[in-house]
Design an enzyme around this catalytic site. Structure first.
Site, mmCIF file in Angstrom:
data_model
loop_
_atom_site.group_PDB
_atom_site.id
_atom_site.type_symbol
_atom_site.label_atom_id
_atom_site.label_comp_id
_atom_site.label_asym_id
_atom_site.label_seq_id
_atom_site.Cartn_x
_atom_site.Cartn_y
_atom_site.Cartn_z
ATOM 1 N N ARG A 83 -17.906 4.135 -46.320
ATOM 2 C CA ARG A 83 -16.573 3.579 -46.412
ATOM 3 C C ARG A 83 -16.429 2.455 -45.390
ATOM 4 O O ARG A 83 -16.958 2.549 -44.277
ATOM 5 C CB ARG A 83 -15.628 4.717 -46.033
ATOM 6 C CG ARG A 83 -14.244 4.648 -46.501
ATOM 7 C CD ARG A 83 -13.619 6.024 -46.335
ATOM 8 N NE ARG A 83 -13.575 6.654 -47.640
ATOM 9 C CZ ARG A 83 -12.608 6.421 -48.522
ATOM 10 N NH1 ARG A 83 -11.604 5.640 -48.247
ATOM 11 N NH2 ARG A 83 -12.638 6.991 -49.694
ATOM 12 N N GLU A 130 -8.564 5.386 -58.487
ATOM 13 C CA GLU A 130 -7.499 6.274 -58.939
ATOM 14 C C GLU A 130 -6.211 5.456 -58.855
ATOM 15 O O GLU A 130 -5.910 4.887 -57.802
ATOM 16 C CB GLU A 130 -7.404 7.497 -58.017
ATOM 17 C CG GLU A 130 -6.325 8.452 -58.493
ATOM 18 C CD GLU A 130 -6.103 9.647 -57.582
ATOM 19 O OE1 GLU A 130 -6.874 9.850 -56.629
ATOM 20 O OE2 GLU A 130 -5.124 10.374 -57.848
ATOM 21 N N LYS A 133 -4.925 4.592 -49.289
ATOM 22 C CA LYS A 133 -3.724 4.382 -50.100
ATOM 23 C C LYS A 133 -2.585 5.299 -49.669
ATOM 24 O O LYS A 133 -1.428 4.896 -49.647
ATOM 25 C CB LYS A 133 -4.054 4.601 -51.581
ATOM 26 C CG LYS A 133 -4.828 3.450 -52.178
ATOM 27 C CD LYS A 133 -5.192 3.731 -53.623
ATOM 28 C CE LYS A 133 -6.430 4.603 -53.684
ATOM 29 N NZ LYS A 133 -6.860 4.937 -55.027
HETATM 30 P P1 ATP Z 1 -7.986 5.903 -50.595
HETATM 31 O O1 ATP Z 1 -8.302 6.882 -49.525
HETATM 32 O O2 ATP Z 1 -7.533 4.599 -50.084
HETATM 33 O O3 ATP Z 1 -7.090 6.452 -51.657
HETATM 34 P P2 ATP Z 1 -10.045 6.429 -52.413
HETATM 35 O O4 ATP Z 1 -11.510 6.498 -52.157
HETATM 36 O O5 ATP Z 1 -9.340 7.696 -52.661
HETATM 37 O O6 ATP Z 1 -9.395 5.613 -51.255
HETATM 38 P P3 ATP Z 1 -10.273 5.397 -55.036
HETATM 39 O O7 ATP Z 1 -9.237 4.803 -55.873
HETATM 40 O O8 ATP Z 1 -10.794 6.731 -55.415
HETATM 41 O O9 ATP Z 1 -9.717 5.437 -53.563
HETATM 42 O O10 ATP Z 1 -11.479 4.384 -54.805
HETATM 43 C C1 ATP Z 1 -12.134 3.672 -55.810
HETATM 44 C C2 ATP Z 1 -13.514 3.338 -55.318
HETATM 45 O O11 ATP Z 1 -13.441 2.552 -54.143
HETATM 46 C C3 ATP Z 1 -14.293 4.579 -54.987
HETATM 47 O O12 ATP Z 1 -15.618 4.426 -55.464
HETATM 48 C C4 ATP Z 1 -14.255 4.627 -53.495
HETATM 49 O O13 ATP Z 1 -15.376 5.291 -53.011
HETATM 50 C C5 ATP Z 1 -14.214 3.142 -53.116
HETATM 51 N N1 ATP Z 1 -13.547 2.961 -51.830
HETATM 52 C C6 ATP Z 1 -12.341 3.415 -51.456
HETATM 53 N N2 ATP Z 1 -12.065 3.112 -50.181
HETATM 54 C C7 ATP Z 1 -13.141 2.428 -49.717
HETATM 55 C C8 ATP Z 1 -13.499 1.844 -48.457
HETATM 56 N N3 ATP Z 1 -12.662 1.899 -47.416
HETATM 57 N N4 ATP Z 1 -14.684 1.224 -48.362
HETATM 58 C C9 ATP Z 1 -15.520 1.158 -49.401
HETATM 59 N N5 ATP Z 1 -15.262 1.686 -50.604
HETATM 60 C C10 ATP Z 1 -14.089 2.324 -50.773
HETATM 61 MG MG MG Z 2 -8.525 9.058 -53.658
#
Ligand code: ATP
Ligand code: MG
Length: 561
Positions: free
Chosen positions: A262, A35, A272
């Protein structure tokens, strides 16, 4: 079992099983779906390496999909940064996709769902809807609007789309089961009204689809075979499948969602939202501050893409969440930089040394090997003269036999140069040592004879020639948080653990070969660590970052306690 099979992770096993069950290899397709609401961090690197790694292993396309359904938090800047980071990590995507490109298709499918009696417009407030959700053990209550006629629903939904309502007046909900044991199945919201401009569709839309409705359908549109996401989406899988059940054409490929854990890194936060808080709060200079666990921060700090990929490979993919110690990441960058970073001499905490038996005004240029790990790196010349800097910590008036550095009456070798002996020292009024007078042994120069003929002494020090040295700003970093799991405390906010002393700026004195270094260039400052030239650098003011120290002093400290 072959070696290769043994090393498969559980996601690769899922793919292998699908192939055995008759799935065509040519149908494999993956995606990395960020995202664009922030910069990518080290946790994302695991997901990137997993998805793009699968693409490489199976020669399958991998899309870069921007999951851009929330105009309030998403920006073009983030899209560009994410693309740059994925490329820098060394991966290329097949197609650059945007969920927002599917808004029209998603809308049309939502209309189909309404026509099938599978979706309805709810005109309650968000509080009322939340109140009716129930609890995990108690069924939810049906909305009084749940049984609106198809026609009324169609009219209202179209009016929502046409901007005839204010935010919050109506939502579109899937009509599933308010009694489901999975709360996500209790008539989840599919669309909400948001009178906000979107970074790509501008003001074309004022209703925006929710993540659950968008994600699986985007996978289906792109014909992604394996939609890999983190564990928190496990309970969403039932909904992912329900939405697909409503519209999948049996002749097309049906994506499947699978989950992995994660990745968390110690002494930092990988979210983020939380990283944005550090940026907005001014704890760091921006998303690419070298202390940030973002890909752009690590890049600016001097990390290599190889070291991050090796780190991700080593920790692999897990089924359960855990915290990976940041020293493992540091181990990987140290290991890579040891192979590629040229050695140079820089003094960070200078103490003046005068070689009393070296003629004033004389100088000579000594041979210095660039990298003992890589003979092809060649050598350079470093100047020697009567006045030198060594590190303050490397001299003591008196010290025991275990102190292999310089002490009065003792000898050390100057790296790439001569053996010197400390004869006397001068102090200021407060008793601080400000100068050491030494003599040198003209017959002891490194490389001047065979190994055997050279006299040996225990200690070797790095140094620079004062008249030839240039000054630069050197930034030394400590952990950004002084707790191993800053966001793992129930009663305390992670911001309470921000380390106020995570950045120290000092002046370094550089050997002259460094004056042509360019932003991004990486070096080993001998005995001090790995450093790179920061993007803040200019020709008037060079700036270096310490990427990492030479040894894991942190692990040792923690062991002692
Ligand atoms: P954040 O909480 O940092 O915003 P998010 O999961 O909301 O993380 P996205 O942009 O939706 O962020 O993530 C893109 C991809 O990366 C998704 O498939 C998510 O599952 C994966 N991802 C995000 N954070 C991690 C992590 N700490 N370890 C492994 N994969 C991750
Ligand atoms: Mg997110």
């Amino acid at each position: 079992m072959s070696e290769e099979e043994r090393s498969l992770n559980f996601i690769e096993h899922i793919v292998e099983d699908d192939l055995k069950d008759g799935y065509a290899k040519k149908d494999l397709r993956f995606r990395f779906p960020p995202e664009p609401n922030g910069y990518l961090h080290i946790g994302h690197a695991s997901s990137i390496c997993l998805n793009f790694g699968l693409g490489l292993r199976y020669k399958a396309p991998v899309n870069l999909r921007f999951d851009d359904t929330n105009p309030a938090k998403e920006e073009r800047e983030y899209v560009e940064a994410i693309k740059a980071d994925v490329e820098w990590l060394g991966y290329s995507w097949d197609t650059e996709c945007y969920a927002s490109d599917y808004f029209e298709q998603l809308y049309n499918w939502a209309v189909e769902l309404i026509k099938k009696g599978k979706a309805y417009v709810d005109s309650q407030t968000s509080e009322e809807i939340a109140d009716q959700k129930g609890t995990p053990t108690e069924a939810g209550k049906e909305s009084p609007f749940r049984n609106r006629s198809v026609e009324e629903n169609l009219n209202l939904f179209e009016a929502m789309k046409n901007g005839e309502f204010k935010e919050g007046e109506h939502v579109l909900r899937a009509k599933i089961d308010m009694g489901s044991s999975n709360m996500l199945m209790r008539d989840p919201i599919m669309y909400r009204i948001l009178h906000k401009a979107h970074h790509r569709t501008n003001t074309d839309w004022c209703i925006y689809p929710m993540y659950d409705w968008t994600h699986g359908e985007s996978d289906y549109i792109e014909q992604v075979s394996h939609s890999l996401c983190t564990l928190e989406f496990l309970p969403h899988r039932e909904l992912y499948d329900w939405f697909l059940d409503q519209l999948v054409d049996s002749k097309k490929l049906r994506p499947k969602q699978r989950e992995f854990a994660r990745r968390n890194l110690s002494h930092t936060v990988v979210s983020k939202r939380k990283l944005l808080k550090l940026v907005e709060n001014g704890n760091v200079s921006g998303w690419d501050d070298p202390r940030m666990p973002t890909i752009s921060g690590l890049r600016r700090r001097g990390y290599t893409p190889e070291s991050i990929r090796n780190f991700a490979d080593t920790i692999g993919i897990a089924k359960r969440e855990n915290v990976v110690d940041v020293s493992l990441l540091e181990f990987h960058v140290r290991e890579h930089l040891n192979k590629i970073a040229p050695r140079v001499m820089v003094v960070l905490n200078p103490l003046k040394v005068v070689i009393t038996n070296y003629t004033e005004g004389d100088e000579e240029w000594l041979d210095a090997e660039n990298n003992p790990e890589d003979p092809s790196a060649g050598s350079r010349k470093v100047p020697f003269s009567r006045e030198l800097y060594i590190e303050k910590e490397d001299f003591r008036e008196e010290a025991n036999r275990k102190f292999f550095r310089l002490k009065l009456g003792g000898e050390v070798r100057l790296k790439n140069g001569y053996i010197i002996k400390a004869e006397s020292c001068t102090k200021d009024e407060e008793g601080n040592i400000v100068e050491v007078q030494c003599t040198y042994d003209p017959k002891s120069r490194s490389g001047s004879g065979t190994e055997e003929s050279l006299r040996k002494v225990k200690g070797t020090l790095h140094w620079v020639s004062i008249p030839h040295a240039t000054a630069a700003e050197v930034r030394l970093y400590d952990r950004l948080f002084n707790d191993p799991t800053p966001d793992g405390h129930k009663d305390k906010d992670f911001m309470e653990f921000v380390n106020p002393n995570s950045l120290q700026k000092v002046t370094g004195f550089l050997e002259p070969s460094l004056k042509d270094a360019e932003p991004g260039d990486r070096f080993q400052f001998q005995r001090l660590g790995y450093f790179n030239v920061d993007s803040d650098s200019s020709s008037e003011n060079m700036v270096f970052n310490r990427t990492v120290t030479l040894r894991d002093t942190w692990a040792k400290l923690e062991q002692k306690n």
